[in-house]
Scaffold this motif. Structure first.
Motif, PDB file in Angstrom:
ATOM      1  N   GLY A  33       0.835  -1.197   0.000  1.00 56.56           N
ATOM      2  CA  GLY A  33       0.000   0.000   0.000  1.00 56.56           C
ATOM      3  C   GLY A  33       0.868   1.244   0.000  1.00 56.56           C
ATOM      4  N   VAL A  34       0.264   2.327  -0.460  1.00 56.87           N
ATOM      5  CA  VAL A  34       1.030   3.577  -0.506  1.00 56.87           C
ATOM      6  C   VAL A  34       0.294   4.750   0.137  1.00 56.87           C
ATOM      7  CG1 VAL A  34       2.367   2.976  -2.568  1.00 56.87           C
ATOM      8  CG2 VAL A  34       0.170   4.122  -2.827  1.00 56.87           C
ATOM      9  N   GLU A  35      -0.998   4.595   0.405  1.00 55.60           N
ATOM     10  CA  GLU A  35      -1.775   5.764   0.817  1.00 55.60           C
ATOM     11  C   GLU A  35      -1.866   5.921   2.335  1.00 55.60           C
ATOM     12  OE1 GLU A  35      -2.767   7.832  -1.351  1.00 55.60           O
ATOM     13  OE2 GLU A  35      -2.550   6.685  -3.188  1.00 55.60           O
ATOM     14  N   ASN A  36      -2.192   4.836   3.033  1.00 56.06           N
ATOM     15  CA  ASN A  36      -2.505   4.908   4.457  1.00 56.06           C
ATOM     16  C   ASN A  36      -1.540   4.046   5.261  1.00 56.06           C
ATOM     17  OD1 ASN A  36      -4.901   6.471   3.962  1.00 56.06           O
ATOM     18  ND2 ASN A  36      -5.778   4.598   3.122  1.00 56.06           N
ATOM     19  N   SER A  37      -1.625   4.158   6.606  1.00 56.47           N
ATOM     20  CA  SER A  37      -0.876   3.239   7.466  1.00 56.47           C
ATOM     21  C   SER A  37      -1.798   2.087   7.830  1.00 56.47           C
ATOM     22  CB  SER A  37      -0.436   3.950   8.744  1.00 56.47           C
ATOM     23  OG  SER A  37       0.439   5.005   8.438  1.00 56.47           O
ATOM     24  N   ASN A  38      -1.341   0.869   7.604  1.00 58.85           N
ATOM     25  CA  ASN A  38      -2.164  -0.311   7.887  1.00 58.85           C
ATOM     26  C   ASN A  38      -1.422  -1.256   8.815  1.00 58.85           C
ATOM     27  OD1 ASN A  38      -4.612  -0.153   6.104  1.00 58.85           O
ATOM     28  ND2 ASN A  38      -3.029   0.114   4.566  1.00 58.85           N
ATOM     29  N   TYR A  39      -2.147  -1.784   9.805  1.00 58.30           N
ATOM     30  CA  TYR A  39      -1.608  -2.799  10.704  1.00 58.30           C
ATOM     31  C   TYR A  39      -2.499  -4.032  10.647  1.00 58.30           C
ATOM     32  CZ  TYR A  39       1.291   0.789  12.931  1.00 58.30           C
ATOM     33  OH  TYR A  39       2.218   1.773  13.183  1.00 58.30           O
ATOM     34  N   ILE A 107     -11.150  -2.579  10.905  1.00 61.14           N
ATOM     35  CA  ILE A 107     -11.792  -3.095   9.683  1.00 61.14           C
ATOM     36  C   ILE A 107     -11.715  -4.616   9.667  1.00 61.14           C
ATOM     37  CG2 ILE A 107     -11.553  -3.109   7.149  1.00 61.14           C
ATOM     38  CD1 ILE A 107     -10.494  -0.221   7.409  1.00 61.14           C
ATOM     39  N   GLU A 108     -12.753  -5.217   9.116  1.00 61.44           N
ATOM     40  CA  GLU A 108     -12.796  -6.678   8.997  1.00 61.44           C
ATOM     41  C   GLU A 108     -11.601  -7.173   8.163  1.00 61.44           C
ATOM     42  OE1 GLU A 108     -15.920  -9.948   7.093  1.00 61.44           O
ATOM     43  OE2 GLU A 108     -16.277  -7.809   6.862  1.00 61.44           O
ATOM     44  N   PHE A 109     -10.952  -8.218   8.632  1.00 58.04           N
ATOM     45  CA  PHE A 109      -9.838  -8.833   7.884  1.00 58.04           C
ATOM     46  C   PHE A 109     -10.417  -9.867   6.923  1.00 58.04           C
ATOM     47  CE2 PHE A 109      -6.976 -12.440   7.326  1.00 58.04           C
ATOM     48  CZ  PHE A 109      -5.808 -11.815   6.897  1.00 58.04           C
ATOM     49  N   LEU A 110      -9.972  -9.833   5.685  1.00 55.28           N
ATOM     50  CA  LEU A 110     -10.396 -10.836   4.700  1.00 55.28           C
ATOM     51  C   LEU A 110      -9.191 -11.692   4.316  1.00 55.28           C
ATOM     52  CD1 LEU A 110     -12.587  -8.624   2.321  1.00 55.28           C
ATOM     53  CD2 LEU A 110     -13.350 -10.028   4.238  1.00 55.28           C
ATOM     54  N   THR A 111      -9.421 -12.984   4.111  1.00 55.39           N
ATOM     55  CA  THR A 111      -8.308 -13.849   3.707  1.00 55.39           C
ATOM     56  C   THR A 111      -8.064 -13.707   2.203  1.00 55.39           C
ATOM     57  OG1 THR A 111      -9.872 -15.636   3.442  1.00 55.39           O
ATOM     58  CG2 THR A 111      -8.617 -15.609   5.500  1.00 55.39           C
ATOM     59  N   ASP A 202      -3.360  -5.551  -6.545  1.00 52.59           N
ATOM     60  CA  ASP A 202      -3.105  -5.507  -5.094  1.00 52.59           C
ATOM     61  C   ASP A 202      -4.356  -5.176  -4.291  1.00 52.59           C
ATOM     62  OD1 ASP A 202      -3.186  -2.839  -5.882  1.00 52.59           O
ATOM     63  OD2 ASP A 202      -1.545  -2.210  -4.588  1.00 52.59           O
ATOM     64  N   ASN A 203      -5.431  -4.828  -4.964  1.00 55.38           N
ATOM     65  CA  ASN A 203      -6.678  -4.542  -4.251  1.00 55.38           C
ATOM     66  C   ASN A 203      -7.723  -5.637  -4.430  1.00 55.38           C
ATOM     67  OD1 ASN A 203      -5.683  -2.190  -3.163  1.00 55.38           O
ATOM     68  ND2 ASN A 203      -6.235  -0.977  -4.964  1.00 55.38           N
ATOM     69  N   VAL A 204      -7.290  -6.768  -4.980  1.00 47.26           N
ATOM     70  CA  VAL A 204      -8.164  -7.938  -5.124  1.00 47.26           C
ATOM     71  C   VAL A 204      -7.492  -9.094  -4.387  1.00 47.26           C
ATOM     72  CG1 VAL A 204      -9.263  -9.528  -6.735  1.00 47.26           C
ATOM     73  CG2 VAL A 204      -8.983  -7.116  -7.363  1.00 47.26           C
ATOM     74  N   ILE A 215     -10.742  -4.809  -1.853  1.00 49.77           N
ATOM     75  CA  ILE A 215     -10.385  -3.886  -0.775  1.00 49.77           C
ATOM     76  C   ILE A 215      -9.999  -2.517  -1.344  1.00 49.77           C
ATOM     77  CG2 ILE A 215      -9.675  -5.737   0.800  1.00 49.77           C
ATOM     78  CD1 ILE A 215      -6.737  -5.005   0.135  1.00 49.77           C
ATOM     79  N   ASP A 216      -9.678  -1.613  -0.422  1.00 50.62           N
ATOM     80  CA  ASP A 216      -9.105  -0.299  -0.771  1.00 50.62           C
ATOM     81  C   ASP A 216     -10.042   0.517  -1.658  1.00 50.62           C
ATOM     82  OD1 ASP A 216      -7.353   1.740  -0.805  1.00 50.62           O
ATOM     83  OD2 ASP A 216      -5.765   0.732  -1.911  1.00 50.62           O
ATOM     84  N   PHE A 217     -11.185   0.856  -1.096  1.00 55.21           N
ATOM     85  CA  PHE A 217     -12.186   1.649  -1.826  1.00 55.21           C
ATOM     86  C   PHE A 217     -11.958   3.149  -1.653  1.00 55.21           C
ATOM     87  CE2 PHE A 217     -15.560  -1.136  -3.544  1.00 55.21           C
ATOM     88  CZ  PHE A 217     -15.069  -2.365  -3.123  1.00 55.21           C
TER      89      PHE A 217
HETATM   90  N1  ADP Z   1      -9.632  -5.881   4.869  1.00 56.31           N
HETATM   91  C1  ADP Z   1      -8.431  -6.400   4.624  1.00 56.31           C
HETATM   92  N2  ADP Z   1      -8.211  -7.726   4.782  1.00 56.31           N
HETATM   93  C2  ADP Z   1      -6.985  -8.250   4.557  1.00 56.31           C
HETATM   94  N3  ADP Z   1      -5.909  -7.538   4.183  1.00 56.31           N
HETATM   95  C3  ADP Z   1      -6.064  -6.219   4.015  1.00 56.31           C
HETATM   96  C4  ADP Z   1      -7.318  -5.578   4.213  1.00 56.31           C
HETATM   97  N4  ADP Z   1      -7.165  -4.258   3.979  1.00 56.31           N
HETATM   98  C5  ADP Z   1      -5.876  -4.077   3.646  1.00 56.31           C
HETATM   99  N5  ADP Z   1      -5.202  -5.254   3.657  1.00 56.31           N
HETATM  100  C6  ADP Z   1      -3.774  -5.450   3.397  1.00 56.31           C
HETATM  101  O1  ADP Z   1      -3.117  -4.204   3.507  1.00 56.31           O
HETATM  102  C7  ADP Z   1      -2.497  -3.845   2.285  1.00 56.31           C
HETATM  103  C8  ADP Z   1      -2.623  -2.343   2.078  1.00 56.31           C
HETATM  104  O2  ADP Z   1      -3.989  -1.988   2.072  1.00 56.31           O
HETATM  105  P1  ADP Z   1      -4.553  -0.865   1.099  1.00 56.31           P
HETATM  106  O3  ADP Z   1      -5.955  -0.562   1.506  1.00 56.31           O
HETATM  107  O4  ADP Z   1      -4.321  -1.255  -0.334  1.00 56.31           O
HETATM  108  O5  ADP Z   1      -3.587   0.321   1.495  1.00 56.31           O
HETATM  109  P2  ADP Z   1      -3.389   1.736   0.832  1.00 56.31           P
HETATM  110  O6  ADP Z   1      -4.738   2.401   0.858  1.00 56.31           O
HETATM  111  O7  ADP Z   1      -2.375   2.362   1.698  1.00 56.31           O
HETATM  112  O8  ADP Z   1      -2.903   1.518  -0.575  1.00 56.31           O
HETATM  113  C9  ADP Z   1      -3.204  -4.670   1.230  1.00 56.31           C
HETATM  114  O9  ADP Z   1      -2.366  -4.907   0.112  1.00 56.31           O
HETATM  115  C10 ADP Z   1      -3.503  -5.954   1.989  1.00 56.31           C
HETATM  116  O10 ADP Z   1      -2.347  -6.757   2.044  1.00 56.31           O
END
Ligand code: ADP
Ligand SMILES: N[C@@H](CCOP(=O)(O)O)C(=O)O
Length: 325
Positions: A33-39, A107-111, A202-204, A215-217
């Protein structure tokens, strides 16, 4: 790498006490990802059986005022069978929080995994998922202007100015020429709807050929519906550097989209122009980021020229070949 805001584990654990989500077991910063911080959070879970969540802190491009639109959209799509992550509410019903000085959501985690070199089968599944999303979006009342539309592209190009030519000699003139072409040819009358606007691989999330999540809407907005297919096309049917076109993937993407939605005659006729617009849009945002992100920043800059190559492909392509039969 995209963890712009570092949050100590104790702070995340305290944050989780607002939710029925259990206690923190581990928190890992997500590099993609490049936009936000994700954990990625692992917790003891609401029932003590362990659970995973995504914690997102919103950074530069996401406007906090837009978050309710994204939340309502994902609720709408999820309720209609789309595999999209839900925003989780705390015990008081709040989905938007503040953490470490940033707007933040659990946010809900998806596999599933994001593929880097899609197969034709995966491109077909992505096309079908996009069409299903467009069907599910029908009736959604929310609207959001696309800031990255044709006027927005002009604005970005002006802000890059002479710096374009630091990326590649002649790029400024090529962008200006393309904007002139699009000013004349951009379609005005095509059906509009809510679109994802960034459905890159990367968003599928996928398991094999099966889509397990979209993801990433955070670029989703109201715009020409078929432009969403053009964005997806630009991202799925070339090698990452844009140098190689994969006709089998393109035909499969088109077939997948036709399975669940399909294009009108007018959308099909405009598709080559929509693809040129999609290629220019990502060329411009990548160029802007390239110019404005220090080379030693934590985030990996994406190559604008990979989208110049796509643009030149679309400008020269036989329209009939873009989506197969
Ligand atoms: N709901 C989710 N479930 C599982 N993995 C997620 C989820 N949201 C984000 N991720 C993981 O985090 C990464 C970055 O998320 P993303 O929304 O694309 O970030 P950004 O908005 O910074 O580009 C994704 O490539 C994925 O690996
Ligand atoms: N998909 C865009 C950049 C946005 O990145 P994402 O990680 O939010 O999809 C590009 O490749 O330029």
């Amino acid at each position: 790498m995209a963890v712009y805001t570092q949050v100590p584990a104790e702070e995340i654990d305290a944050f989780l006490t607002r939710y029925d989500a259990g206690r923190l077991v581990s928190a890992k910063g997500i590099a993609e990802g490049v936009e936000n911080s994700n954990y990625l959070l692992e917790t003891t879970g609401p029932d003590g059986n362990g659970h995973r969540y995504i914690l997102t802190l919103y950074e530069k491009r996401v406007n906090e005022a837009d978050l309710p639109f994204f939340m309502d959209l994902l609720d709408h799509l999820g309720a209609r069978g789309c595999l999209v992550p839900r925003f989780i509410a705390d015990r008081e019903g709040r989905r938007l929080q503040q953490l470490a000085g940033r707007p933040a959501c659990l946010i809900e985690f998806l596999t599933g995994i994001s593929v880097t070199e899609p197969t034709a089968g995966q491109a077909r599944a992505a096309g079908a998922a996009l069409g299903a999303m467009h069907r599910a979006a029908e009736g959604f009342a929310g609207t959001r202007r696309n800031a990255l539309d044709l006027p927005g592209w002009h604005d970005l190009a002006a802000r890059c100015g002479a710096d374009f030519d630091r990326i590649a000699p002649g790029l400024k003139a090529r962008v200006a020429e393309e904007l002139t072409f699009l000013d004349t040819h951009w379609p005005a009358e095509l059906p509009r709807s809510v679109i994802h606007a960034d459905l890159f691989p990367d968003n599928v999330l996928m398991l094999g050929d099966r889509v397990t999540g979209l993801i990433d809407f955070y670029f989703s907005c109201t715009d020409i519906r078929a432009y969403d297919l053009a964005v997806t096309h630009s991202a799925w049917v070339f090698s990452n550097d844009g140098a190689t076109w994969h006709g089998d993937r393109a035909a499969a993407l088109g077939a997948g989209y036709r399975e669940t939605h399909g294009l009108t005659e007018a959308e099909r006729a405009a598709f080559p122009v929509l693809c040129r617009g999609a290629a220019l849009r990502f060329l411009l945002t990548r160029a802007y980021d390239w110019i404005n992100t220090p080379a030693d920043a934590l985030v990996t800059r994406k190559d604008p020229l990979a989208y110049l190559r796509r643009l030149e492909f679309y400008a020269a392509a036989d329209p009939a070949m873009l989506l197969g039969a």
